[in-house]
Motif scaffolding. Structure first.
Motif, short mmCIF file in Angstrom:
data_model
loop_
_atom_site.label_atom_id
_atom_site.label_comp_id
_atom_site.label_asym_id
_atom_site.label_seq_id
_atom_site.Cartn_x
_atom_site.Cartn_y
_atom_site.Cartn_z
N PHE A 21 3.08 19.13 -49.22
CA PHE A 21 3.73 18.45 -48.10
C PHE A 21 4.93 17.66 -48.59
O PHE A 21 5.99 17.67 -47.97
CB PHE A 21 2.73 17.53 -47.40
N ASN A 22 4.77 16.98 -49.72
CA ASN A 22 5.87 16.21 -50.29
C ASN A 22 7.04 17.12 -50.66
O ASN A 22 8.20 16.77 -50.44
CB ASN A 22 5.39 15.43 -51.51
N HIS A 25 8.83 17.98 -47.59
CA HIS A 25 9.49 16.75 -47.13
C HIS A 25 10.81 16.52 -47.87
O HIS A 25 11.84 16.26 -47.26
CB HIS A 25 8.51 15.59 -47.38
N ASP A 30 14.53 14.40 -47.01
CA ASP A 30 13.97 13.07 -46.80
C ASP A 30 13.56 12.45 -48.14
O ASP A 30 13.67 13.06 -49.19
CB ASP A 30 12.76 13.15 -45.87
N ASP A 32 11.45 11.13 -51.27
CA ASP A 32 10.31 11.62 -52.04
C ASP A 32 9.16 10.66 -51.83
O ASP A 32 9.27 9.46 -52.08
CB ASP A 32 10.69 11.69 -53.53
N LEU A 33 8.03 11.20 -51.33
CA LEU A 33 6.88 10.33 -51.03
C LEU A 33 6.28 9.70 -52.28
O LEU A 33 5.63 8.65 -52.19
CB LEU A 33 5.82 11.13 -50.28
N ALA A 40 1.94 6.44 -48.50
CA ALA A 40 2.45 7.49 -49.39
C ALA A 40 1.95 7.31 -50.82
O ALA A 40 1.94 8.28 -51.58
CB ALA A 40 3.98 7.50 -49.37
#
Length: 117
Positions: A21-22, A25, A30, A32-33, A40
């Motif tokens: 998912f990261n 993302h 967006d 970086d988690l 996060a």
């Protein structure tokens, strides 16, 4: 002990999904988690359960698979966090090739060939 392995396996799957998912993302531009705060921050410890799951898999396979597959899976599980945390691309590719080779060998191995039950 099987319940603990199942829990580690479930957390390992969750960690793998979280990092996937990261990746999506980040690819969409967006933040970086891994560098984010709040909820996060769960991605960091969850991500370490995936290689632990692989290492437990090597321990489980040691009685039914050829030694080289068990060793390759164990080495890949130890190298996985090194490759990904340090962002070493060539090592990550080598780990993934080792994992594919290991899982292919396990899938093709039939215990009856070796006189096992």
């Amino acid at each position: 002990m099987p319940a603990e392995r199942g829990a580690v396996g479930a957390l390992g799957a969750a960690g793998n999904v979280a990092y996937g998912f990261n990746t999506i993302h980040v690819s969409l531009g967006d933040t970086d988690l891994v560098d984010a705060s709040g909820a996060a921050t769960l991605i960091k410890p969850l991500g370490l359960f995936f290689p632990l799951t692989l290492l437990l898999g090597a321990a489980v396979l040691r009685r039914t698979q050829p030694l080289w597959t068990v060793v390759l899976l164990a080495v890949a599980s130890l190298a996985w966090p090194v490759a990904h945390i340090a962002n070493i691309g060539w090592l990550a590719v080598a780990v993934n090739v080792a994992l594919v080779a290991t899982f292919a060998a396990v899938a093709l191995h039939t215990p009856a060939e070796h006189g096992e039950a």
